[in-house]
Design a protein around this motif. Structure first.
Motif, PDB file in Angstrom:
ATOM      1  N   ALA A 193       2.552  11.802  43.408  1.00 51.22           N
ATOM      2  CA  ALA A 193       1.503  12.759  43.768  1.00 51.22           C
ATOM      3  C   ALA A 193       0.178  12.310  43.165  1.00 51.22           C
ATOM      4  N   THR A 194      -0.891  12.580  43.891  1.00 52.95           N
ATOM      5  CA  THR A 194      -2.233  12.228  43.441  1.00 52.95           C
ATOM      6  C   THR A 194      -3.190  13.328  43.882  1.00 52.95           C
ATOM      7  N   GLY A 195      -4.140  13.674  43.026  1.00 53.00           N
ATOM      8  CA  GLY A 195      -5.152  14.664  43.390  1.00 53.00           C
ATOM      9  C   GLY A 195      -6.449  14.410  42.649  1.00 53.00           C
ATOM     10  N   MET A 196      -7.547  14.700  43.304  1.00 59.22           N
ATOM     11  CA  MET A 196      -8.865  14.544  42.686  1.00 59.22           C
ATOM     12  C   MET A 196      -9.112  15.692  41.720  1.00 59.22           C
ATOM     13  N   ARG A 197      -9.595  15.366  40.542  1.00 56.05           N
ATOM     14  CA  ARG A 197      -9.962  16.382  39.564  1.00 56.05           C
ATOM     15  C   ARG A 197     -11.470  16.553  39.543  1.00 56.05           C
ATOM     16  N   GLY A 198     -12.157  15.608  40.065  1.00 59.04           N
ATOM     17  CA  GLY A 198     -13.613  15.613  40.124  1.00 59.04           C
ATOM     18  C   GLY A 198     -14.061  14.245  40.584  1.00 59.04           C
ATOM     19  N   PRO A 199     -15.357  14.017  40.607  1.00 60.83           N
ATOM     20  CA  PRO A 199     -15.841  12.724  41.107  1.00 60.83           C
ATOM     21  C   PRO A 199     -15.467  11.539  40.210  1.00 60.83           C
ATOM     22  N   GLU A 200     -15.069  11.797  38.982  1.00 66.93           N
ATOM     23  CA  GLU A 200     -14.781  10.721  38.032  1.00 66.93           C
ATOM     24  C   GLU A 200     -13.318  10.646  37.592  1.00 66.93           C
ATOM     25  N   GLN A 201     -12.454  11.557  38.105  1.00 70.25           N
ATOM     26  CA  GLN A 201     -11.074  11.610  37.616  1.00 70.25           C
ATOM     27  C   GLN A 201     -10.087  11.856  38.747  1.00 70.25           C
ATOM     28  N   ILE A 202      -8.947  11.198  38.637  1.00 66.91           N
ATOM     29  CA  ILE A 202      -7.823  11.410  39.550  1.00 66.91           C
ATOM     30  C   ILE A 202      -6.609  11.770  38.694  1.00 66.91           C
ATOM     31  N   MET A 203      -5.889  12.815  39.087  1.00 69.68           N
ATOM     32  CA  MET A 203      -4.638  13.176  38.426  1.00 69.68           C
ATOM     33  C   MET A 203      -3.502  12.561  39.215  1.00 69.68           C
ATOM     34  N   GLU A 204      -2.543  11.987  38.504  1.00 67.79           N
ATOM     35  CA  GLU A 204      -1.384  11.361  39.136  1.00 67.79           C
ATOM     36  C   GLU A 204      -0.117  11.879  38.482  1.00 67.79           C
ATOM     37  N   VAL A 205       0.916  12.040  39.289  1.00 65.53           N
ATOM     38  CA  VAL A 205       2.249  12.339  38.760  1.00 65.53           C
ATOM     39  C   VAL A 205       3.135  11.162  39.128  1.00 65.53           C
ATOM     40  N   TRP A 206       3.799  10.615  38.122  1.00 69.82           N
ATOM     41  CA  TRP A 206       4.748   9.520  38.300  1.00 69.82           C
ATOM     42  C   TRP A 206       6.122  10.071  37.988  1.00 69.82           C
ATOM     43  N   SER A 207       7.138   9.657  38.749  1.00 69.90           N
ATOM     44  CA  SER A 207       8.490  10.145  38.526  1.00 69.90           C
ATOM     45  C   SER A 207       9.491   9.023  38.737  1.00 69.90           C
ATOM     46  N   SER A 208      10.605   9.134  38.029  1.00 76.64           N
ATOM     47  CA  SER A 208      11.688   8.155  38.179  1.00 76.64           C
ATOM     48  C   SER A 208      12.831   8.779  38.956  1.00 76.64           C
ATOM     49  N   ASP A 209      13.793   7.972  39.357  1.00 73.55           N
ATOM     50  CA  ASP A 209      14.986   8.470  40.058  1.00 73.55           C
ATOM     51  C   ASP A 209      15.792   9.432  39.185  1.00 73.55           C
ATOM     52  N   VAL A 229      -4.054  10.901  33.896  1.00 71.01           N
ATOM     53  CA  VAL A 229      -5.413  11.075  34.393  1.00 71.01           C
ATOM     54  C   VAL A 229      -6.044   9.692  34.431  1.00 71.01           C
ATOM     55  N   THR A 230      -6.594   9.328  35.582  1.00 69.67           N
ATOM     56  CA  THR A 230      -7.239   8.033  35.771  1.00 69.67           C
ATOM     57  C   THR A 230      -8.739   8.265  35.900  1.00 69.67           C
ATOM     58  N   TYR A 231      -9.505   7.562  35.089  1.00 70.59           N
ATOM     59  CA  TYR A 231     -10.957   7.711  35.060  1.00 70.59           C
ATOM     60  C   TYR A 231     -11.619   6.598  35.862  1.00 70.59           C
ATOM     61  N   ALA A 232     -12.802   6.874  36.361  1.00 65.84           N
ATOM     62  CA  ALA A 232     -13.571   5.899  37.130  1.00 65.84           C
ATOM     63  C   ALA A 232     -13.951   4.685  36.281  1.00 65.84           C
ATOM     64  N   THR A 233     -13.862   4.804  34.981  1.00 66.76           N
ATOM     65  CA  THR A 233     -14.192   3.701  34.073  1.00 66.76           C
ATOM     66  C   THR A 233     -13.141   2.605  34.061  1.00 66.76           C
ATOM     67  N   GLY A 234     -11.956   2.875  34.680  1.00 62.22           N
ATOM     68  CA  GLY A 234     -10.879   1.892  34.691  1.00 62.22           C
ATOM     69  C   GLY A 234      -9.827   2.141  33.628  1.00 62.22           C
ATOM     70  N   THR A 235      -9.907   3.284  32.969  1.00 61.01           N
ATOM     71  CA  THR A 235      -8.932   3.662  31.949  1.00 61.01           C
ATOM     72  C   THR A 235      -8.068   4.799  32.483  1.00 61.01           C
ATOM     73  N   SER A 236      -6.792   4.762  32.157  1.00 61.24           N
ATOM     74  CA  SER A 236      -5.871   5.845  32.503  1.00 61.24           C
ATOM     75  C   SER A 236      -5.188   6.329  31.232  1.00 61.24           C
ATOM     76  N   CYS A 237      -4.881   7.636  31.192  1.00 58.59           N
ATOM     77  CA  CYS A 237      -4.261   8.226  30.014  1.00 58.59           C
ATOM     78  C   CYS A 237      -3.063   9.076  30.414  1.00 58.59           C
ATOM     79  N   ILE A 238      -1.961   8.917  29.688  1.00 59.51           N
ATOM     80  CA  ILE A 238      -0.806   9.794  29.851  1.00 59.51           C
ATOM     81  C   ILE A 238      -1.138  11.081  29.108  1.00 59.51           C
ATOM     82  N   VAL A 239      -1.093  12.206  29.823  1.00 56.23           N
ATOM     83  CA  VAL A 239      -1.436  13.483  29.202  1.00 56.23           C
ATOM     84  C   VAL A 239      -0.245  14.423  29.078  1.00 56.23           C
ATOM     85  N   ALA A 240       0.859  14.128  29.777  1.00 56.84           N
ATOM     86  CA  ALA A 240       2.059  14.959  29.670  1.00 56.84           C
ATOM     87  C   ALA A 240       3.254  14.176  30.202  1.00 56.84           C
ATOM     88  N   MET A 241       4.429  14.512  29.672  1.00 53.21           N
ATOM     89  CA  MET A 241       5.683  13.901  30.126  1.00 53.21           C
ATOM     90  C   MET A 241       6.751  14.984  30.121  1.00 53.21           C
TER      91      MET A 241
END
Length: 102
Positions: free
Chosen positions: A51-67, A75-87
């Motif tokens: 899943a992917t969704g825009m949080r604003g013009p500078e951020q994208i929220m992503e959900v990653w899942s395994s089998d 959260v992925t920033y326009a600067t090229g950095t991504s951060c894990i915020v929850a698991m």
């Protein structure tokens, strides 16, 4: 004697009122260059972006899942950095095979 008993009860009350610090699977937010973090999620966690969704013009929220149902929110920033915020565990997808539009 009464004063000592009062302090003892007061101390017990305060110790019960303060929530215990839960040990998080990620003790701190983990940030890395986006490509490196995506490679770790794919390789180390055997996850794929579900899943992917825009949080604003500078951020994208992503959900990653395994089998196995483990999930990671990034959260992925326009600067090229991504951060894990929850698991977590037991991810279930309720979406149809078409993208949601708002």
């Amino acid at each position: 004697m009464i004063y000592a008993s009062f302090l003892s009860v007061l101390g017990l009350t305060f110790s019960l009122a303060v929530p215990a610090q839960a040990k998080s699977p990620i003790a701190e937010v983990l940030c890395e260059p986006t490509q490196r973090l995506h490679e770790k999620l794919k390789g180390q966690f055997r996850s794929e972006r579900v899943a992917t969704g825009m949080r604003g013009p500078e951020q994208i929220m992503e959900v990653w899942s395994s089998d196995r149902g483990d999930w990671t929110m990034v959260v992925t920033y326009a600067t090229g950095t991504s951060c894990i915020v929850a698991m977590g565990q037991d991810w279930y997808s309720h979406a149809e095979d078409k993208p949601a539009r708002g």
